[in-house]
Design a protein around this motif. Structure first.
Motif, PDB file in Angstrom:
ATOM      1  N   MET A   1     -27.292   2.377  13.567  1.00 32.43           N
ATOM      2  CA  MET A   1     -27.196   1.990  12.297  1.00 32.43           C
ATOM      3  C   MET A   1     -25.591   2.408  11.736  1.00 32.43           C
ATOM      4  N   ILE A   2     -25.069   3.337  12.321  1.00 30.76           N
ATOM      5  CA  ILE A   2     -23.745   3.499  11.866  1.00 30.76           C
ATOM      6  C   ILE A   2     -22.795   3.816  12.862  1.00 30.76           C
ATOM      7  N   GLU A   3     -21.788   3.187  13.113  1.00 32.38           N
ATOM      8  CA  GLU A   3     -20.844   3.687  14.166  1.00 32.38           C
ATOM      9  C   GLU A   3     -19.482   3.773  13.879  1.00 32.38           C
ATOM     10  N   MET A   4     -18.873   4.899  14.289  1.00 37.43           N
ATOM     11  CA  MET A   4     -17.462   5.087  13.720  1.00 37.43           C
ATOM     12  C   MET A   4     -16.710   5.595  14.979  1.00 37.43           C
ATOM     13  N   LYS A   5     -15.559   4.874  15.238  1.00 38.25           N
ATOM     14  CA  LYS A   5     -14.922   5.246  16.524  1.00 38.25           C
ATOM     15  C   LYS A   5     -13.283   5.350  16.052  1.00 38.25           C
ATOM     16  N   ASN A   6     -12.951   6.883  16.150  1.00 42.49           N
ATOM     17  CA  ASN A   6     -11.610   6.841  15.673  1.00 42.49           C
ATOM     18  C   ASN A   6     -11.091   6.428  14.533  1.00 42.49           C
ATOM     19  N   LEU A   7     -12.150   6.665  13.636  1.00 44.03           N
ATOM     20  CA  LEU A   7     -11.803   5.889  11.985  1.00 44.03           C
ATOM     21  C   LEU A   7     -10.480   6.558  11.400  1.00 44.03           C
ATOM     22  N   ARG A   8      -9.752   5.997  10.853  1.00 43.77           N
ATOM     23  CA  ARG A   8      -8.604   6.972  10.152  1.00 43.77           C
ATOM     24  C   ARG A   8      -8.210   5.936   8.874  1.00 43.77           C
ATOM     25  N   LYS A   9      -7.750   6.856   7.817  1.00 37.53           N
ATOM     26  CA  LYS A   9      -7.286   6.190   6.713  1.00 37.53           C
ATOM     27  C   LYS A   9      -6.183   7.037   6.250  1.00 37.53           C
ATOM     28  N   ASP A  10      -4.950   6.334   6.068  1.00 33.54           N
ATOM     29  CA  ASP A  10      -3.816   6.828   5.441  1.00 33.54           C
ATOM     30  C   ASP A  10      -3.355   6.221   4.206  1.00 33.54           C
ATOM     31  N   PHE A  11      -2.849   7.072   3.385  1.00 31.07           N
ATOM     32  CA  PHE A  11      -2.517   6.480   1.955  1.00 31.07           C
ATOM     33  C   PHE A  11      -1.074   7.028   2.009  1.00 31.07           C
ATOM     34  N   PRO A  12      -0.288   5.873   1.277  1.00 28.63           N
ATOM     35  CA  PRO A  12       1.127   6.260   1.243  1.00 28.63           C
ATOM     36  C   PRO A  12       1.482   6.964  -0.286  1.00 28.63           C
ATOM     37  N   VAL A  13       2.002   7.968  -0.327  1.00 27.40           N
ATOM     38  CA  VAL A  13       2.481   8.420  -1.554  1.00 27.40           C
ATOM     39  C   VAL A  13       3.991   9.021  -1.562  1.00 27.40           C
ATOM     40  N   ARG A  14       4.319   9.060  -2.828  1.00 26.67           N
ATOM     41  CA  ARG A  14       5.615   9.171  -3.241  1.00 26.67           C
ATOM     42  C   ARG A  14       5.935  10.677  -3.529  1.00 26.67           C
ATOM     43  N   VAL A  15       6.687  11.392  -2.914  1.00 27.36           N
ATOM     44  CA  VAL A  15       7.044  12.934  -3.502  1.00 27.36           C
ATOM     45  C   VAL A  15       8.275  13.323  -3.725  1.00 27.36           C
ATOM     46  N   LYS A  16       8.514  14.214  -4.673  1.00 25.22           N
ATOM     47  CA  LYS A  16       9.763  14.576  -4.976  1.00 25.22           C
ATOM     48  C   LYS A  16      10.650  14.941  -4.123  1.00 25.22           C
ATOM     49  N   ALA A  17      11.878  14.614  -3.796  1.00 27.77           N
ATOM     50  CA  ALA A  17      12.885  15.080  -2.712  1.00 27.77           C
ATOM     51  C   ALA A  17      14.020  15.319  -3.599  1.00 27.77           C
ATOM     52  N   GLU A  23      10.793  10.500  -2.361  1.00 26.26           N
ATOM     53  CA  GLU A  23      10.607   9.640  -0.767  1.00 26.26           C
ATOM     54  C   GLU A  23       8.965   9.479  -0.349  1.00 26.26           C
ATOM     55  N   LYS A  24       8.819   8.469   0.319  1.00 26.49           N
ATOM     56  CA  LYS A  24       7.458   8.072   0.624  1.00 26.49           C
ATOM     57  C   LYS A  24       6.825   8.741   1.794  1.00 26.49           C
ATOM     58  N   ARG A  25       5.901   9.422   1.741  1.00 25.21           N
ATOM     59  CA  ARG A  25       5.270  10.047   2.901  1.00 25.21           C
ATOM     60  C   ARG A  25       3.807   9.379   3.056  1.00 25.21           C
ATOM     61  N   VAL A  26       3.152   9.615   3.964  1.00 29.30           N
ATOM     62  CA  VAL A  26       1.975   9.125   4.540  1.00 29.30           C
ATOM     63  C   VAL A  26       0.863  10.474   4.451  1.00 29.30           C
ATOM     64  N   LEU A  27      -0.140  10.227   3.465  1.00 30.44           N
ATOM     65  CA  LEU A  27      -1.168  11.285   3.465  1.00 30.44           C
ATOM     66  C   LEU A  27      -2.585  10.763   4.286  1.00 30.44           C
ATOM     67  N   THR A  28      -2.914  11.571   5.238  1.00 33.92           N
ATOM     68  CA  THR A  28      -4.143  11.106   6.046  1.00 33.92           C
ATOM     69  C   THR A  28      -5.332  11.844   5.565  1.00 33.92           C
TER      70      THR A  28
END
Length: 328
Positions: A1-17, A23-28
């Motif tokens: 009924m539900i199938e997930m294979k190597n499911l991934r979600k990244d969000f780009p975020v900007r952090v103080k540098a 600078e832009k970083r990726v939050l997984t």
């Protein structure tokens, strides 16, 4: 009924540098989750805040598109076939409403019948069942904005089921509810699950919901699955044990040992003892203790799942920290 294979979600975020620079970083949020859920299963999907639970549900319902991996629900791609999928799933988010705020509850249900194009006979049959099991009649004519949280949640569950979904996603369905309302919701979901007609995926911080409703438990932490199995498997894997607490007429003889158990505490001048059962069944431990001492009262205490999950999280954090040190 539900199938997930190597499911991934990244969000780009900007952090103080620096003082004036970001600078832009990726939050997984979800990091390579692979799961299969069969029709009729009731699965608890839990984890600490920020673990990726709600993000996973949003990808399964088509609200968010995955960054990588594959996902299908009811044989459909949630994002590409979102409209078709909406007719086959039900969703309840504890902090959001699908009911019309100013309308009586009955009118919300009537509108949903038209939204999902449910035949009148089917709609009436499902509504009658929900009214009986969730005790809705007392507030069917009350505007949604005047309902208590517990009443509204019962209305939300009904609204999610009126079109006969094959899969029901529940995100914190008992959050903020009083004891009576929690019991009503749990009883209803238990009855729903025993019918086997609906696949149920439940995320919650209330582990009592999981214990009462779900045979399978999936624990996610830092976007990764750290446990997939039964609650009993979880107890066994992370060292959780039953405890035998006994009130005695007189203290145990010096040097007394219960094979397969560890004497954890001695209280009340030796008249109350607690054994942690390591490799002995509760019945055998009780019989051995009764034969060796004069027992006034005793009880077997089941392991606390909250302690077990907390131990699992600590192990996961330690492992993540070690992996980070090795990488550096």
């Amino acid at each position: 009924m539900i199938e997930m294979k190597n499911l991934r979600k990244d969000f780009p975020v900007r952090v103080k540098a620096g003082r004036f620079r970001r600078e832009k970083r990726v939050l997984t949020a979800v990091d390579g989750v692979s799961l299969s859920i069969a029709a009729g299963e009731m699965v608890g999907y839990i984890g600490p805040n920020g673990a990726g639970k709600s993000t996973t549900l949003k990808m399964l319902t088509g609200v968010l598109a995955p960054s990588a991996g594959e996902v299908s629900v009811c044989g459909l791609s949630p994002v590409a076939q979102r409209t078709r999928l909406a007719l086959r799933i039900g969703v309840v988010f504890g902090q959001r409403s699908q009911l019309w705020w100013d309308l009586p509850l009955r009118e919300s249900f009537r509108l949903l019948k038209h939204v999902y194009r449910v035949p009148a006979a089917e709609h009436e049959t499902r509504l009658r069942r929900c009214r009986e099991l969730l005790d809705l009649d007392a507030f069917m004519e009350t505007p949604v904005r005047q309902l208590s949280l517990g009443q509204r949640m019962r209305g939300e569950l009904t609204a999610a089921l009126l079109h006969g979904p094959e899969v029901l996603f529940l995100d914190e369905p008992t959050i903020g509810l009083d004891v009576v309302s929690k019991q009503a919701v749990r009883s209803f979901l238990g009855e729903l699950g025993r019918g086997g007609d609906v696949t149920l995926v439940l995320t919650t911080h209330d582990l009592a919901d999981i214990e009462r409703l779900c045979k399978r438990l999936v624990v996610i932490d830092h976007g990764r699955v750290v446990h997939d199995g039964t609650i009993e498997d979880l107890h066994s894997r992370y060292g959780s044990r039953r405890r035998l607490v006994a009130d005695l007429d007189s203290p145990l003889p010096p040097g007394f040992a219960l094979p397969g158990a560890v004497l954890s505490t001695v209280e009340a001048d030796g008249h109350r003892v607690t054994f942690t059962l390591e490799s002995i069944a509760a019945g055998a431990a009780v019989a051995a203790l009764v034969n060796a001492a004069s027992v006034r009262d005793l009880s077997v205490i089941e392991p606390d799942i909250e302690d077990v999950v907390a131990r699992l999280y600590r192990c996961s954090i330690t492992s993540t920290a070690q992996d980070g040190s090795s990488a550096s």
